[in-house]
Motif scaffolding. Sequence first.
Motif, PDB file in Angstrom:
ATOM      1  N   GLN A 254      36.292  30.945  29.568  1.00 17.08           N
ATOM      2  CA  GLN A 254      37.007  29.890  29.450  1.00 17.08           C
ATOM      3  C   GLN A 254      38.104  29.492  30.478  1.00 17.08           C
ATOM      4  OE1 GLN A 254      38.139  28.565  25.162  1.00 17.08           O
ATOM      5  NE2 GLN A 254      36.881  30.423  24.485  1.00 17.08           N
ATOM      6  N   ARG A 255      38.854  30.781  30.770  1.00 16.53           N
ATOM      7  CA  ARG A 255      39.782  30.690  31.739  1.00 16.53           C
ATOM      8  C   ARG A 255      39.424  30.308  33.195  1.00 16.53           C
ATOM      9  NH1 ARG A 255      45.043  31.714  32.150  1.00 16.53           N
ATOM     10  NH2 ARG A 255      45.236  32.646  30.163  1.00 16.53           N
ATOM     11  N   CYS A 256      38.069  31.083  33.397  1.00 18.13           N
ATOM     12  CA  CYS A 256      37.395  30.613  34.661  1.00 18.13           C
ATOM     13  C   CYS A 256      36.960  29.061  35.020  1.00 18.13           C
ATOM     14  CB  CYS A 256      36.252  31.644  34.876  1.00 18.13           C
ATOM     15  SG  CYS A 256      37.036  33.323  35.143  1.00 18.13           S
ATOM     16  N   MET A 257      36.353  28.915  33.870  1.00 12.79           N
ATOM     17  CA  MET A 257      35.819  27.397  33.575  1.00 12.79           C
ATOM     18  C   MET A 257      36.794  26.065  33.931  1.00 12.79           C
ATOM     19  SD  MET A 257      33.631  25.475  30.966  1.00 12.79           S
ATOM     20  CE  MET A 257      34.944  25.298  29.523  1.00 12.79           C
ATOM     21  N   SER A 278      45.327  14.552  29.581  1.00 16.62           N
ATOM     22  CA  SER A 278      45.749  14.803  28.253  1.00 16.62           C
ATOM     23  C   SER A 278      44.785  14.847  27.358  1.00 16.62           C
ATOM     24  CB  SER A 278      46.724  13.607  27.995  1.00 16.62           C
ATOM     25  OG  SER A 278      47.699  13.442  28.909  1.00 16.62           O
ATOM     26  N   GLU A 279      43.485  14.168  27.497  1.00 12.07           N
ATOM     27  CA  GLU A 279      42.366  14.125  26.750  1.00 12.07           C
ATOM     28  C   GLU A 279      41.711  15.346  26.573  1.00 12.07           C
ATOM     29  OE1 GLU A 279      38.362  11.292  25.586  1.00 12.07           O
ATOM     30  OE2 GLU A 279      39.960  10.820  27.287  1.00 12.07           O
ATOM     31  N   PHE A 280      41.577  15.790  27.850  1.00 19.41           N
ATOM     32  CA  PHE A 280      40.889  17.402  27.788  1.00 19.41           C
ATOM     33  C   PHE A 280      41.467  18.334  28.554  1.00 19.41           C
ATOM     34  CE2 PHE A 280      37.555  13.796  28.146  1.00 19.41           C
ATOM     35  CZ  PHE A 280      37.014  14.015  27.076  1.00 19.41           C
ATOM     36  N   PRO A 281      42.876  18.726  27.961  1.00 18.37           N
ATOM     37  CA  PRO A 281      43.525  19.731  28.579  1.00 18.37           C
ATOM     38  C   PRO A 281      43.201  21.071  28.800  1.00 18.37           C
ATOM     39  CG  PRO A 281      44.314  19.246  26.441  1.00 18.37           C
ATOM     40  CD  PRO A 281      43.427  18.400  26.523  1.00 18.37           C
ATOM     41  N   GLN A 282      42.214  21.538  27.873  1.00 21.05           N
ATOM     42  CA  GLN A 282      41.600  22.681  27.947  1.00 21.05           C
ATOM     43  C   GLN A 282      40.714  22.689  29.134  1.00 21.05           C
ATOM     44  OE1 GLN A 282      40.511  20.096  26.045  1.00 21.05           O
ATOM     45  NE2 GLN A 282      38.898  20.659  24.682  1.00 21.05           N
ATOM     46  N   ILE A 283      40.319  21.625  29.852  1.00 22.35           N
ATOM     47  CA  ILE A 283      39.409  21.735  31.044  1.00 22.35           C
ATOM     48  C   ILE A 283      39.938  21.383  32.307  1.00 22.35           C
ATOM     49  CG2 ILE A 283      37.283  20.410  31.813  1.00 22.35           C
ATOM     50  CD1 ILE A 283      36.759  21.930  29.129  1.00 22.35           C
ATOM     51  N   TYR A 284      40.816  20.253  32.256  1.00 28.48           N
ATOM     52  CA  TYR A 284      41.535  19.718  33.563  1.00 28.48           C
ATOM     53  C   TYR A 284      43.084  19.975  33.774  1.00 28.48           C
ATOM     54  CZ  TYR A 284      37.432  16.706  33.173  1.00 28.48           C
ATOM     55  OH  TYR A 284      36.252  16.283  33.236  1.00 28.48           O
ATOM     56  N   ALA A 285      43.747  20.472  32.655  1.00 28.46           N
ATOM     57  CA  ALA A 285      45.033  20.918  32.720  1.00 28.46           C
ATOM     58  C   ALA A 285      45.377  22.475  32.939  1.00 28.46           C
ATOM     59  CB  ALA A 285      45.770  20.445  31.506  1.00 28.46           C
ATOM     60  N   GLY A 286      44.517  23.008  33.763  1.00 28.09           N
ATOM     61  CA  GLY A 286      44.926  24.443  34.094  1.00 28.09           C
ATOM     62  C   GLY A 286      45.783  24.860  34.714  1.00 28.09           C
ATOM     63  N   SER A 288      47.833  27.567  38.061  1.00 29.80           N
ATOM     64  CA  SER A 288      47.366  28.239  39.351  1.00 29.80           C
ATOM     65  C   SER A 288      46.630  29.483  38.913  1.00 29.80           C
ATOM     66  CB  SER A 288      48.501  28.326  40.064  1.00 29.80           C
ATOM     67  OG  SER A 288      48.926  26.933  40.615  1.00 29.80           O
ATOM     68  N   PHE A 289      47.007  30.102  37.879  1.00 25.72           N
ATOM     69  CA  PHE A 289      46.368  31.323  37.452  1.00 25.72           C
ATOM     70  C   PHE A 289      45.104  31.210  36.929  1.00 25.72           C
ATOM     71  CE2 PHE A 289      45.878  34.870  34.345  1.00 25.72           C
ATOM     72  CZ  PHE A 289      45.895  35.792  35.163  1.00 25.72           C
ATOM     73  N   ASP A 290      44.889  30.061  36.340  1.00 19.63           N
ATOM     74  CA  ASP A 290      43.422  29.853  35.929  1.00 19.63           C
ATOM     75  C   ASP A 290      42.426  29.774  37.201  1.00 19.63           C
ATOM     76  OD1 ASP A 290      43.907  29.854  33.175  1.00 19.63           O
ATOM     77  OD2 ASP A 290      44.605  27.819  33.332  1.00 19.63           O
ATOM     78  N   ILE A 291      43.104  28.829  38.146  1.00 24.30           N
ATOM     79  CA  ILE A 291      42.494  28.802  39.250  1.00 24.30           C
ATOM     80  C   ILE A 291      42.192  30.216  40.182  1.00 24.30           C
ATOM     81  CG2 ILE A 291      42.378  27.502  41.774  1.00 24.30           C
ATOM     82  CD1 ILE A 291      43.844  25.229  40.463  1.00 24.30           C
ATOM     83  N   LEU A 292      43.046  31.043  40.217  1.00 25.10           N
ATOM     84  CA  LEU A 292      43.103  32.297  40.784  1.00 25.10           C
ATOM     85  C   LEU A 292      41.866  33.187  40.046  1.00 25.10           C
ATOM     86  CD1 LEU A 292      44.064  34.470  42.757  1.00 25.10           C
ATOM     87  CD2 LEU A 292      45.597  35.064  41.036  1.00 25.10           C
ATOM     88  N   CYS A 293      41.903  32.887  38.806  1.00 28.21           N
ATOM     89  CA  CYS A 293      40.647  33.830  38.069  1.00 28.21           C
ATOM     90  C   CYS A 293      39.499  33.237  38.525  1.00 28.21           C
ATOM     91  CB  CYS A 293      40.989  33.605  36.254  1.00 28.21           C
ATOM     92  SG  CYS A 293      42.503  34.248  35.814  1.00 28.21           S
ATOM     93  N   ASP A 297      36.615  35.233  39.863  1.00 28.24           N
ATOM     94  CA  ASP A 297      35.314  35.502  39.259  1.00 28.24           C
ATOM     95  C   ASP A 297      34.175  35.142  40.450  1.00 28.24           C
ATOM     96  OD1 ASP A 297      33.907  35.913  36.613  1.00 28.24           O
ATOM     97  OD2 ASP A 297      33.102  34.131  37.209  1.00 28.24           O
ATOM     98  N   LYS A 298      34.327  34.115  41.221  1.00 25.87           N
ATOM     99  CA  LYS A 298      33.302  33.533  42.364  1.00 25.87           C
ATOM    100  C   LYS A 298      33.054  34.848  42.956  1.00 25.87           C
ATOM    101  CE  LYS A 298      34.651  30.422  44.887  1.00 25.87           C
ATOM    102  NZ  LYS A 298      35.049  29.158  45.460  1.00 25.87           N
TER     103      LYS A 298
END
Length: 304
Positions: A254-257, A278-286, A288-293, A297-298
Motif C-alpha cells: 500500500q505504501r509503494c502504491m 482530499s477525496e483519495f488521501p490514501q492514494i494521492y496524499a502520500g 516523500s517517504f512513500d515515494i522513496l519506498c 521497490d522498483k
Amino acid sequence: MTPIVSVIIPNYNHEPYLKARIDSVLQQDYQDFEVILLDDCSKDNSREVIEQYRNNPHVTHVVMNEQNTGNTFIQWERGISMAQGRYIWIAESDDVAEPNFLSTLIPQLEADSNRVVAYSHSRMIDSQGNPMPQTWHKKGSSGEIVIHDGKLFNKHVMTQHCAIYNASMTVFRKSVFQQIPNDYQLFRYQGDWLFWTYVCQLGQVVEVCRPLNSLRRHGNEVSARAERNGAKWRDTGGILTRFIDIMHLSRWQQRCMRGRWTKRFRKESMPDKAALCSEFPQIYAGSSFDILCYELDKMISSTF
C-alpha cells in the motif's frame, strides 16, 4: 460451425481509423473467428464504414445503437453476450493489429486451461499511423513468452507498472467473464483496469514480448480528454481504493502504491486537484517517504 474466437469491435466516432481496424482483424492469418461490430450512435460517418462489412462471412452481428450509452464497457458486455467463441478479443476501433496477433496468442491460451488471458506488447502510433517513440514494456521485443501468476502479476502492476493498458493487446477466456463483478462499468474512463484485474485474479497471465498490437494516440481519445479534465484521476483513485481490498495488499505494498501515484499526481496540473487529494488521501496524499519506498521497490522487484 462455432468459431474459436469472437472479435468485438466497439466503435464511437472513429470513422478515420475504422476501416484500418476492421481490415487488420479480417486479415489475420488465424481465421477461426467471428466479428461483432457495435456502434454507439456515432455522430460521424462510422455507420457507412461498418455497413461495407455487413455481408462479410466473418461478421455475425452488426449492432447500431439508436441512443448513445456513453460507456464503452456497456458495449463490451453487449458484445460478449452475443459471442460464440471460447476466447474474446476486444479490438478497439482506433487500433490495428499485426496479421499474426491471433495466431501467436491463441495457442498460448490453448496450451493450458489455467491461462485466462494472453497479451502482446504494443507499439504506439499517431493519428496517421506513424510510429511514436513511447514504449511501456521493459522486456522490449525479445519474443520471450512469460507465464505470470495472475495474483502476483496484479500486485506488481498496482505498485509498479501497468502492463495491460489497452484492450486491443489482449485475448481472454470467455468463461471468466461470468465470474467477475460488473462494477468496472461504474468507471467510465478507467474501468478496463478494474476489468483486467478481476480477470487476472482467476488464473495465469501470458505475456508475449513482441509488439503485435498498435495503440493509436490521437486527440479524440476518451482517455485523453478525461486526463485533461481530471475525470481519469477520479476513476483511478476509486479503482485503486478497491484494489487494496481485492488483492489484500500488505502495508508495504500500500505504501509503494501510494508513493507511485503521489509522485505522478504531484506532476499534474488540472482543475480540482486539491479536492481529488482530499477525496483519495490514501492514494494521492502520500509523503516523500512513500515515494522513496516506491523507488526502492522498483529497483528490487521483478519487471514486466
